[in-house]
Design a protein around this motif. Structure first.
Motif, mmCIF file in Angstrom:
data_model
loop_
_atom_site.group_PDB
_atom_site.id
_atom_site.type_symbol
_atom_site.label_atom_id
_atom_site.label_comp_id
_atom_site.label_asym_id
_atom_site.label_seq_id
_atom_site.Cartn_x
_atom_site.Cartn_y
_atom_site.Cartn_z
ATOM 1 N N ALA A 335 -7.166 29.851 -10.722
ATOM 2 C CA ALA A 335 -7.448 29.309 -12.052
ATOM 3 C C ALA A 335 -7.574 30.438 -13.078
ATOM 4 C CB ALA A 335 -8.730 28.476 -12.009
ATOM 5 N N LYS A 336 -8.201 31.548 -12.688
ATOM 6 C CA LYS A 336 -8.329 32.685 -13.603
ATOM 7 C C LYS A 336 -6.962 33.270 -13.947
ATOM 8 C CE LYS A 336 -12.994 34.355 -12.510
ATOM 9 N NZ LYS A 336 -13.771 35.526 -12.009
ATOM 10 N N ILE A 337 -6.102 33.384 -12.939
ATOM 11 C CA ILE A 337 -4.763 33.932 -13.201
ATOM 12 C C ILE A 337 -4.006 33.036 -14.181
ATOM 13 C CG2 ILE A 337 -2.539 34.510 -12.160
ATOM 14 C CD1 ILE A 337 -4.074 35.136 -9.568
ATOM 15 N N ALA A 338 -4.078 31.724 -13.961
ATOM 16 C CA ALA A 338 -3.384 30.794 -14.855
ATOM 17 C C ALA A 338 -3.916 30.920 -16.280
ATOM 18 C CB ALA A 338 -3.548 29.364 -14.349
ATOM 19 N N ASP A 339 -5.232 31.053 -16.408
ATOM 20 C CA ASP A 339 -5.816 31.168 -17.742
ATOM 21 C C ASP A 339 -5.418 32.476 -18.429
ATOM 22 O OD1 ASP A 339 -7.030 28.711 -17.591
ATOM 23 O OD2 ASP A 339 -8.978 29.478 -16.957
#
Length: 654
Positions: A335-339
């Motif tokens: 999720a952090k990478i996508a954000d």
């Protein structure tokens, strides 16, 4: 038999044959159209969106290749089923709700064990591929699809074309180590977040460089299947962006920096040849292996004149708690990478970030100052915004202190007083699925001051906004503090204008000023007849929207500011003509003041403009004494009584 009778019978027989042949010929096109019209949800249905590298050579069974091929559809009815041939684990979501897992299934799968409400719905279906033992015949094809089955009489609807991101990588891109692999991966989350199509040309354990002991994407990324020999037909789709995340496994296989750099440059060259207009992103792998060589490959393409190749520095993106095993991100890590990727890629694709002020799925009603692209300011009273969104939570990014109301899923408006910064407006998580949101700022027109500045929404990872279907009529209510709702319990939200708009299912806004007059009086009373055409610090652009109806209620304050009846009528006539000039097709309803001030002049002004779509509305008796807070302003009961009288009048105008 007499010759005449024989002749008659012969003519009757010939006529019958001709009629039969004519009937068959006449009905042939209809029969042909009926037999060739594809069944809704079948493989021939043009409204199905199949994303990824699908093999469609078998008209009875389509086969999805590589990771996360998926199919989606918009449909009517109350149920949907999917049919797959091979045993496989399937993921599905209906109406952007929770992702359902159907483990090791084949044949017909009921995706709606609980029937849906009647209406229009959305479904997507994907597969857990490439991970033993989820495919019974792995590595042979198992992501098979044979169509959706809908209710009798249901149909599918076309969907608009979308941008596409192709992800090229290894087990990290696959989502290895997460609960649902690919649909938990950053690649899936980013695609869903941006509302674009996405596909994964990835395999666990893959290298960039083809080796005897490592599957190399440099020689396989352009193939139809993992490890296959058939070249993919790139005419089937064109990626708008390609995100390459490779190198994590090459170092452990002894690939030299020189070889890695050469092969990375070659892969970028081939990607550019296949996707002439795409943005190519060289993602620095999370273990920071071969970063110099990756940068150099990007620079080589840049030096060759390619301006759409980018290096993504991922240093410090994740911390130790974001990994499953020190190498593979967990769900939070993905999720952090996508954000982090979203604001990098979205501008290049000309895709607004979901929840940003540029998000076209956020509908701004009323007069908003949008001159600052990062901060939208509502002008006048009754301005609000609405949107649909997925996920379980949303945060409002508010600049400085202001009051506002929030309604979620059509529920009661919740009041937030003197808040600023990031305001969590879902303190209790919502159920997964589609939701609606409306935010209305406390009016800043008049004596109340505050910083009504919207800077965006923050959604859950992978969540996004959705377009609002259909068009609602727009009603503008023009007036003073009465129209603003002053002294009622929730000001704007308990005013007759807001209540009328809600009762009619219309978009509505109040162009009203507390203490305002029709006429700009010599003693300083604000003239709404002039201010109506303004918003913020300049003239309002009436091309932004066109009101379907304009309801005017002015004149309550003019008497106390010594406006003569003659001046009032003259200004009112000109004002109505000016409103008609900016709203040539609107219905204009002119209310007599509830205090009965300037009623003859108001009626005469309407008659003078000689416009059959401008009408006077007699409000005599609408507002009894018990409907007043003081001698002038309606209370909640008063606004409700006005609404009951006004709704049928405005409905007829619409």
């Amino acid at each position: 038999m007499p010759p005449s009778l024989t002749r008659t019978l012969r003519l009757l027989l010939v006529g019958s044959v001709l009629a039969l042949v004519t009937g068959l010929l006449t009905s042939a096109p209809a029969l042909a159209a009926e037999t060739t019209r594809p069944t809704a949800g079948s493989l021939k249905d043009p409204n199905l969106r199949l994303v990824g590298r699908w093999d469609r050579t078998d008209p009875r069974t389509y086969v999805g290749n590589w990771e996360s091929p998926y199919v989606e559809a918009t449909f009517t009815g109350t149920t949907v089923k999917a049919t797959v041939r091979d045993t496989v684990t399937v993921y599905a979501s209906v109406d952007h709700g929770p992702i359902q897992t159907f483990d090791q299934v084949s044949g017909t799968i009921n995706l709606t064990p609980e029937p849906l409400a009647k209406g229009t719905h959305h479904v997507w279906l994907s597969y857990r591929t490439g991970e033993i033992p989820t495919c019974a015949t792995w590595p042979a094809p198992c992501a098979t699809f044979q169509g959706f089955t809908l209710d009798r009489g249901a149909r599918t609807l076309p969907t608009r074309d979308r941008k596409l991101i192709e992800f090229v990588g290894d087990s990290i891109t696959v989502g290895y180590g997460t609960g649902k692999t690919t649909v938990d991966s950053y690649s899936w989350l980013l695609g869903e977040k941006l509302g674009v199509d996405h596909t994964n040309i990835a395999r666990s354990g893959a290298c960039l460089v083809q080796l005897t002991n490592c599957f190399g994407l440099n020689e396989n990324w352009d193939r139809t299947t993992i490890g296959g020999s058939t070249d993919w037909d790139f005419r089937r789709y064109q990626a708008d962006a390609v995100v390459i995340n490779l190198g994590t496994n090459d170092a452990g296989r002894g690939v030299s920096g020189t070889t890695f750099g050469e092969q990375y440059t070659r892969l970028l060259e081939e990607a550019r040849a296949r996707y002439p207009r795409a943005h190519l992103y060289a993602f620095e792998n999370l273990r920071q292996r071969y970063p110099a060589e990756t940068r150099a490959a990007v620079q080589a393409r840049t030096d060759a004149g390619d301006r759409r190749v980018h290096f993504i520095d991922t240093a410090d993106w994740l911390t130790a708690e974001d990994y499953v095993d020190g190498g593979h991100p967990n769900e939070a890590g993905h999720a952090k990478i996508a954000d982090r990727l979203a604001p990098i890629i979205a501008p290049d694709l000309d895709v607004p970030l979901p929840g940003s002020t540029a998000d076209r799925n956020i509908e701004f009603t009323g007069r908003w100052d949008t001159s600052d692209p990062a901060a939208f300011v509502p002008s006048w009273a009754g301005a609000y915004f609405t949107t649909r969104f997925t996920g379980t939570g949303v945060t409002l990014n508010q600049r400085d202190t202001i009051d506002f109301w929030v309604s979620i899923d059509g529920g009661e408006d919740v009041y937030y007083s003197k808040v600023s910064g990031d305001v969590d407006i879902t303190p209790a998580p919502l159920a997964e699925g589609e939701h609606t949101l409306r935010v209305s700022y406390r009016n800043v027109a008049g004596s109340y001051k505050g910083d009504a500045v919207f800077q965006g929404l923050t959604l859950d990872p992978g969540a996004r906004t959705l377009a609002t279907p259909g068009r609602q009529p727009i009603i503008e209510f023009v007036g003073d503090s009465i129209t603003m709702g002053s002294t009622s319990s929730r000001t704007t939200l308990t005013s007759y204008g807001w209540l009328t708009g809600e009762a009619l299912g219309a978009r509505h806004t109040q162009i009203a000023w507390g203490g305002g007059c029709l006429v700009a009086a010599a003693d300083g009373c604000t003239g709404v007849s002039q201010q109506f055409f303004e918003a913020g610090d300049g003239r309002w652009d009436f091309g932004t929207y066109q009101a379907d109806a304009v309801v005017v209620n002015l004149g309550t304050n003019d008497l106390s500011h010594n406006v003569t009846p003659e001046e009032f009528q003259t200004v009112y006539v000109q004002f109505l003509k000016d409103v008609r000039a900016v709203y040539p097709r609107s219905e204009i309803l002119v209310l007599g003041t509830f205090s009965e001030r300037y009623v003859p002049q108001t009626r005469a002004a309407v008659k003078a403009v000689r416009d059959r779509h401008t009408r006077y509305v007699d409000t005599t008796g609408w507002l009894p004494p018990e409907g007043l807070t003081d001698k002038v302003h309606p209370n909640d009961l008063g606004h409700q009584l006005i609404t009951e009288k006004l709704v049928p009048i405005v409905r007829r105008s619409l």
